[in-house]
Design an enzyme around this catalytic site. Structure first.
Site, short mmCIF file in Angstrom:
data_model
loop_
_atom_site.label_atom_id
_atom_site.label_comp_id
_atom_site.label_asym_id
_atom_site.label_seq_id
_atom_site.Cartn_x
_atom_site.Cartn_y
_atom_site.Cartn_z
N HIS A 34 84.83 61.83 144.75
CA HIS A 34 84.47 63.16 145.23
C HIS A 34 85.28 63.73 146.39
CE1 HIS A 34 81.09 63.04 142.52
NE2 HIS A 34 80.69 61.90 143.05
N LYS A 60 83.47 61.18 131.97
CA LYS A 60 82.38 61.73 132.77
C LYS A 60 82.28 63.22 132.44
CE LYS A 60 80.66 61.67 137.50
NZ LYS A 60 80.98 61.42 138.90
N ASN A 63 82.53 66.27 137.12
CA ASN A 63 82.85 65.63 138.39
C ASN A 63 83.25 66.71 139.39
OD1 ASN A 63 83.23 62.86 139.67
ND2 ASN A 63 85.05 63.97 140.35
N THR A 64 82.67 66.61 140.58
CA THR A 64 82.96 67.59 141.62
C THR A 64 83.79 66.94 142.72
OG1 THR A 64 80.90 68.75 141.16
CG2 THR A 64 81.93 69.17 143.30
N HIS A 134 76.29 59.44 147.30
CA HIS A 134 76.04 60.14 146.03
C HIS A 134 76.18 61.64 146.23
CE1 HIS A 134 74.32 61.08 142.12
NE2 HIS A 134 73.49 61.91 142.71
#
Length: 144
Positions: A34, A60, A63-64, A134
């Site tokens: 991230h 995935k 995703n950021t 997270h």
């Protein structure tokens, strides 16, 4: 007797190192998945492939990436009267983010294909022991 004592000390040191690695592993995974200092929204494919980001053994779906330094992102976890959103810590400032979404016709891993879009938003993350572990979501101003 001395050999047994030395062996016991080595085993205890190894067990301690393993438990520390388990604490830091989620933080390292968070940084890899991230945090990036600079990126454009057309680089999702190459960055995700280079960083080996996947879900289980496949691509995935989303995703950021948070554009900023590790220090700046980690600072979100330091208590300064942050807002929370469903138990997550919400950043006080907005970050430029790149959201990479898997395309509908993407080949299977590792040839995943993404479409990226950039935004400037506050982010909600989970922290453990003062470290981000997270990425939960981006937060619109009206959600705070």
């Amino acid at each position: 007797m001395k050999i047994q004592l030395v062996f016991l000390v080595v085993v205890l040191l190894y067990a301690t190192a393993l438990s520390e690695d388990q604490d830091i592993a989620p933080y390292d995974k968070f940084k890899n998945q991230h945090v990036i200092v600079k990126m454009s929204d057309d680089k999702c494919d190459s960055v995700i492939k280079f960083r080996k980001i996947k879900y289980k053994n496949g691509c995935k779906k989303i995703n950021t990436f948070i554009l900023g330094s590790v220090k700046t992102v980690t600072a979100i976890c330091k208590p300064k009267g942050q807002n929370t959103y469903s138990g997550k810590i919400v950043s006080q400032k907005k970050f430029k983010i790149i959201v990479c979404k898997l395309t509908k016709n993407s080949p299977k891993y590792p040839k995943c294909q993404y479409e990226g879009h950039s935004f400037t938003k506050k982010i909600a993350i989970t922290c453990k022991k003062g470290l981000p572990v997270h990425y939960d979501r981006d937060v619109d101003d009206r959600e705070e």
